[in-house]
Scaffold this active site. Structure first.
Site, PDB file in Angstrom:
ATOM      1  CD  GLN A 150      -5.097  -3.744   7.638  1.00  0.00           C
ATOM      2  OE1 GLN A 150      -4.251  -3.335   8.407  1.00  0.00           O
ATOM      3  NE2 GLN A 150      -4.845  -3.953   6.353  1.00  0.00           N
TER       4      GLN A 150
ATOM      5  CE  LYS B 289      -1.408   1.174   3.846  1.00  0.00           C
ATOM      6  NZ  LYS B 289      -1.991   1.432   5.183  1.00  0.00           N
ATOM      7  CB  THR B 290       3.522   2.430   2.275  1.00  0.00           C
ATOM      8  OG1 THR B 290       2.734   2.075   3.407  1.00  0.00           O
ATOM      9  CG2 THR B 290       4.198   3.745   2.537  1.00  0.00           C
TER      10      THR B 290
ATOM     11  NE  ARG C 216      -0.647  -5.571  11.000  1.00  0.00           N
ATOM     12  CZ  ARG C 216      -0.795  -4.950   9.852  1.00  0.00           C
ATOM     13  NH1 ARG C 216       0.074  -4.047   9.479  1.00  0.00           N
ATOM     14  NH2 ARG C 216      -1.805  -5.239   9.054  1.00  0.00           N
TER      15      ARG C 216
ATOM     16  CG  ASP D  86      -2.020   5.395   4.458  1.00  0.00           C
ATOM     17  OD1 ASP D  86      -2.687   4.455   3.971  1.00  0.00           O
ATOM     18  OD2 ASP D  86      -0.940   5.241   5.039  1.00  0.00           O
ATOM     19  CD  GLU D  87      -3.725   2.803   7.928  1.00  0.00           C
ATOM     20  OE1 GLU D  87      -4.728   2.051   7.795  1.00  0.00           O
ATOM     21  OE2 GLU D  87      -2.582   2.373   8.154  1.00  0.00           O
TER      22      GLU D  87
END
Length: 700
Positions: free
Chosen positions: A244, A29-30, A595, A213-214
DNA sequence: GCGGACTCTCTTTTT
DNA sequence: GAGAGTCCGC
């Protein structure tokens, strides 16, 4: 673009206009955002400073910039990035007067906010059992998250108390002290654009492209904020993963990401589903857990890595046994070549760190705790910031009241009240008033502050250019440092260390050319000393411990998730909320599982102490029924009871007999004394919950 | 006004 | 089991 897969490339190179990137955990994603920004700058010729990147934490913002600089060189640093809160604060520093605030307002933190509400309710003789301060505060927050000012808030009554009136009162008290709380930052920034067309035009003109983001964790007012800011050019790219979404309690609404196409017609949609992070076995567990949730985009992460080792679930006796087992596992991982810094323990509640900390300290394994009591919420840090602000002529009344009797200057409750009245009557800023009384003209309670006022003036004159050094003199000469040492050696030492850390940070910030007000802004938006360090590359070589919420966006080779129990994960508070609360807890576990890159251990305890009382939780519903091919369960070790068994010798794991239900096994117990309840799996009638006092259970 | 002893409450997660 | 709040004697 060579490093991107085809889906990532399509998302990164998409044209302007609204774009939704649904990016599952570990799907790059980043990297995709960074490349998209790089593409806008390098291929489309957008000036870096005309791009705004909104991230969830200050640290994420810094990291984004760092990665951007790696990709496209110095230009990357020119991109504007920050959290909704920090960007809003920048807007408000320029235009807050349009809303009737002075531009020099300060931000209140959670503690002061709570104290304010408490005081308000007390002054109005509202007992906490009629209206709890935390309920009042969460009602206000809820209104703010929904974008409602006191005038727009619904007429709500609670035990005959009109909540919207208290909301109005609360806002008035805040603005009297020239303060905003965290939610005000966003609400007021949105109001700037909502209510003032000219300001809206000016703010909109600042950016050609906005990336968020998020996005799954945005709340309605943030949604409106984005619409107001991007409504014209519509160049909005959002990235997120509905699975998430873990900030429902902060007003986050998953429907913003689920229904993005409805708010932004013609939006391009991109899905990233190839996971590059975790082994196949870990992803399988993650997928099985999350697919139980109803309210989500149907999807499954695809593994690109080999299967790897099976995730494991270990049942422990109590929280100390759990900590021991975790320690053992972590040492084993270490002996297999994983470095400490690639291991993390992610828990539901910060309190779970206690037994871990104890054992890790004894065994000498390096660890670091991220979160917990925030650095800037520590008493001594707030005190020193107050001294510093007053020294630099920007401290306000609340800050003066905070330190007026630290160290003791003979100003008790009465004296402080008097002082507050004198200050209010003077109509001056706190630091101006201090300058005034430094001359000696002071009456009553104010007399006791004359030495402090003189000290500040003197130090300011001596030190002129270097107020950060002057701070040390003030802390020495005022007797503040001395007063800390009265707390006992160990405690004083840790507090003084925090003060040194803060002083270093002040020094760095001053060297960067920040004004005192800018520094206070920065400090009020940061909450951990971790973030202060910035993105220093030397991540300490230590095992990380933090809450699941904090772990969002991070990854580690080896992950332990302790306390996977009913009441903890899902948390009791969520269980009380019903289905939506439980879904969010499941997503939280999903975040934890995803994670991990290679090793994953889940643990639960048969008994656990909760504020001094023993509880006997059942295993979490999220993992209880999973087959061994997905989650390998270590066989039950014989139960050792550390605590007193309940009256009648009842304890989990024991066979018991009930006069009507027959024979069965005790699964769990909770509560204490007469209120103790027992969960028993009966052979014939299934699982029953019984009041121990009346159940007439006999150990077989 | 202050300090010590006592009681009571509260425990999710964070910008 | 800790921290905050309260009461009381000095």
């Amino acid at each position: 673009m060579a490093e991107l897969n085809s889906a990532q490339t399509r998302a990164a190179e998409a044209a302007g206009g609204p774009q939704l990137i649904l990016a599952g955990a570990g799907t790059g994603k980043t990297r995709t955002i960074v490349h998209r920004i790089g593409h806008l700058i390098a291929a489309c010729g957008v000036a870096p400073h005309r791009i705004l990147a909104v991230t969830f934490t200050n640290k994420a913002a810094a990291e984004l910039k760092a990665r951007l600089s790696l990709l496209i060189g110095d230009d990357g640093g020119g991109v504007t990035s920050g959290t909704f809160h920090s960007i809003s604060l920048k807007f408000l520093r320029r235009y807050a007067d349009a809303l009737g605030y002075t531009r020099s307002f300060q931000v209140v933190d959670a503690d002061d906010q709570k104290a304010l509400v408490k005081r308000m309710l007390k002054n109005r003789n509202i007992a906490t059992d009629r209206l709890h301060p935390s309920y009042m505060l969460s009602w206000i927050e809820h209104c703010k998250h929904a974008g409602m000012t006191p005038e727009q808030a619904p007429d709500s009554e609670w035990n005959g108390i009109r909540l919207h009136e208290l909301y109005a009162q609360y806002q008035q008290e805040l603005s009297q002290h020239e303060r905003m709380d965290f939610s005000d930052l966003i609400l007021n920034a949105a109001r700037l654009m909502r209510e003032h067309a000219d300001v809206a035009v000016a703010l909109r003109a600042g950016f050609d492209h906005v990336l968020v983001d998020e996005y799954q964790d945005t709340n309605p007012i943030q949604h409106e904020w984005l619409q107001l800011l991007c409504g014209e050019h519509r160049n909005l790219t959002v990235v997120g993963d509905d699975d998430q979404s873990i900030y429902g309690w902060r007003g986050a609404d998953v429907s913003h990401i689920l229904d993005f196409e409805l708010s932004w017609r013609g939006a391009g949609i991109h899905r990233l589903e190839e996971n590059y992070r975790s082994t196949g076995a870990i992803l399988q567990l993650a997928n099985v857990i999350i697919c139980e949730n109803a309210d989500r985009h149907e999807k499954a992460l695809k593994a690109t890595r080999e299967d790897g080792e099976k995730p494991e679930w270990k049942v422990c006796n109590d929280e100390y046994d759990e900590a021991r087992q975790i320690l053992g596992r972590i040492e084993r991982w270490r002996s297999r070549g994983y470095p400490w810094c690639e291991m993390a323990i992610l828990y539901r509640s910060n309190r779970q760190s206690l037994p871990l900390e104890q054992l890790f300290r004894e065994s000498g394994i390096p660890y670091r705790i991220i979160g917990g009591v925030g650095f800037f919420e520590r008493m001594e840090v707030k005190d020193v910031l107050a001294y510093w602000a007053l020294l630099n002529r920007c401290g306000d009344v609340l800050q003066l009241l905070r330190i007026c009797n630290r160290p003791k200057r003979g100003l008790g409750a009465m004296g402080q009240e008097q002082l507050a009245a004198i200050l209010a009557a003077s109509g001056m800023r706190a630091y101006e008033w201090l300058d005034l009384i430094a001359g000696g003209q002071a009456e009553g309670a104010a007399k006791k502050l004359v030495p402090l006022a003189r000290l500040l003036v003197d130090v300011r004159q001596d030190m002129e250019a270097q107020a950060d050094r002057g701070l040390n003199m003030v802390l020495e000469a005022s007797g503040y440092l001395q007063s800390l040492s009265a707390m006992g050696e160990l405690e004083a030492a840790s507090r003084i260390e925090n003060i040194r850390t803060l002083q270093d940070y002040i020094e760095i910030s001053m060297a960067q050319g920040l004004t005192p007000v800018e520094f206070m802004d920065r400090a009020s938006l940061l909450q951990s000393s971790e973030e202060m360090k910035g993105n220093a590359q030397d991540e300490e070589n230590a095992v990380s411990m933090m809450s699941l919420h904090r772990a969002k966006g991070l990854e580690f080779d080896c992950v332990v998730l302790p306390g996977v129990e009913e009441g903890l994960l899902p948390h009791q508070r969520a269980l009380d909320e019903g289905e939506s609360g439980i879904s969010e807890e499941r997503r939280l576990l999903y975040v934890g599982v995803t994670r991990a890159r290679e090793q994953l251990l889940l643990t639960s305890a048969r008994q656990r102490r909760f504020f001094g009382e023993m509880h006997f939780p059942l295993p979490s519903r999220f993992i209880k029924k999973l087959p061994a091919e997905i989650l390998q369960q270590e066989s039950f070790a014989p139960l050792t009871i550390h605590a007193q068994p309940a009256p009648g010798g009842i304890a989990p794991g024991l066979q018991v007999c009930h006069p009507t239900f027959g024979e069965g096994m005790v699964l769990g117990m909770e509560g204490s004394g007469d209120a103790m309840r027992v969960t028993v799996q009966f052979r014939k009638v299934g699982i029953k919950q019984l009041m121990l006092k009346y159940a007439a259970l006999q150990v077989v």
